[in-house]
Enzyme design. Sequence first.
Site, PDB file in Angstrom:
ATOM      1  N   LEU A   1       0.810  -1.217   0.000  1.00 43.66           N
ATOM      2  CA  LEU A   1       0.000   0.000   0.000  1.00 43.66           C
ATOM      3  C   LEU A   1       0.842   1.265   0.000  1.00 43.66           C
ATOM      4  O   LEU A   1       0.300   2.372   0.109  1.00 43.66           O
ATOM      5  CB  LEU A   1      -0.919   0.012   1.235  1.00 43.66           C
ATOM      6  CG  LEU A   1      -1.957  -1.106   1.292  1.00 43.66           C
ATOM      7  CD1 LEU A   1      -2.700  -1.063   2.616  1.00 43.66           C
ATOM      8  CD2 LEU A   1      -2.949  -0.991   0.142  1.00 43.66           C
ATOM      9  N   ARG A   2       2.165   1.109  -0.114  1.00 45.91           N
ATOM     10  CA  ARG A   2       3.033   2.283  -0.065  1.00 45.91           C
ATOM     11  C   ARG A   2       2.754   3.220  -1.239  1.00 45.91           C
ATOM     12  O   ARG A   2       2.826   4.443  -1.105  1.00 45.91           O
ATOM     13  CB  ARG A   2       4.492   1.829  -0.060  1.00 45.91           C
ATOM     14  CG  ARG A   2       5.431   2.831   0.569  1.00 45.91           C
ATOM     15  CD  ARG A   2       6.804   2.242   0.795  1.00 45.91           C
ATOM     16  NE  ARG A   2       6.881   1.547   2.059  1.00 45.91           N
ATOM     17  CZ  ARG A   2       7.412   0.347   2.246  1.00 45.91           C
ATOM     18  NH1 ARG A   2       7.881  -0.317   1.214  1.00 45.91           N
ATOM     19  NH2 ARG A   2       7.451  -0.201   3.425  1.00 45.91           N
ATOM     20  N   GLY A   3       2.420   2.663  -2.405  1.00 40.58           N
ATOM     21  CA  GLY A   3       2.121   3.490  -3.567  1.00 40.58           C
ATOM     22  C   GLY A   3       0.889   4.359  -3.358  1.00 40.58           C
ATOM     23  O   GLY A   3       0.868   5.536  -3.738  1.00 40.58           O
TER      24      GLY A   3
END
Length: 426
Positions: free
Chosen positions: A364-366
């Site tokens: 979910l970093r993007g």
Amino acid sequence: MASLLGTSSIRASPSLSSSSSSSSSTPSISLICFRPGRICGRALNAGIQIRPKKNRSRHHVSVMNVATEINSTEQQVGKFDSKKSARPVYPFAAIVGQDEMKLCLLLNVIDPKIGGVMIMGDRGTGKSTTVRSLVDLLPEITVVAGDPYNSDPLDPEFMGVEVRERVERGEQVPVIATKINMVDLPLGATEDRVCGTIDIEKALTEGVKAFEPGLLAKANRGILYVDEVNLLDDHLVDVLLDSAASGWNTVEREGISISHPARFILIGSGNPEEGELRPQLLDRFGMHAQVGTVRDAELRVKIVEERARFDSDPKEFRDTYKTEQEKLQDQISNARSCLSSVQIDRELKVKISKVCSELNVDGLRGDIVTNRAAKALAALKGKDRVTADDVATVIPNCLRHRLRKDPLESIDSGVLVSEKFAEVFS
């Protein structure tokens, strides 16, 4: 001049003089004789003898307790103003082109939680020059005076252990305002210099185990820049991964166990032809900027002429861009102050996550970085709400390096992200 460089004469020290010499205010002086096998310095009261010894060259000279007097006024001549002698930095506002790289750097200064930027491109495209020119634009932050970790007096996440204990006891900690640090991490740096190690000086003089902070401590709440990051040794990459993941640097060595905050904006640059970056480290960079060589002949001539002007007279060149630099500083300062008030609609958040999902972005970093970068861009423009155009500007830089690599794919990853964005947001 002779007193600065020293002469070939030797002044006898009081420890070498006999008791009879104490009545004389000026000790005797003689010249050193380099004739082999001769005794020299007889005019000295104690006498400095130079005799050949066994298994030693007859020309060997042993000189002890030699003092050179330096006139205090001549010492002052060698002093200079450190500010004037500092290496001049190319102005950020004077850099021609490379808008994508400049935007990524500015967004990270506005919101350090974006997580840094990786700049990849051809050699000689101004990557290092642009990053280092960012120094003039960095805003001031409040730090605890005398603290080696640049502790924030208000935020416990950015406090060192000692400062936090003092605050918990209710002590008033002295604070000062200082500019954000930019720390260069050289490729040849050792792990001890990066992480910190035992203070040898205190260990020898005081007999105590003390910690000597490294580059990660100095970079806390600042910028850590790694040029040619794709050539960095694996053990240093592991250190950066650990610190970037936790925001803390933990040192366990020579009986010392210490942790300190190490939250920094990680900026790296490199040439893809010289090797790929490990995917674990690549994912830690919040944004990815692709830099290409300028092809327009007129633009190339302008860059060459501007560089020649800077090299001939850096001070005058910097003065010509002083107004633009100050305007950019004010813009960054205003954006940082109003960033918390910028809103992003839930509909935009859902579409951002849909783009990430359909591109098969791991984790979910993007999603998080895209939301942060879009808000920072809106703040830079002076707006209080994120629009689809803001998302379209930043999403290729936030997701390009997170896509799974297809060795047979010749299309740039940024183009794939833009196409998917157009499909979802239409």
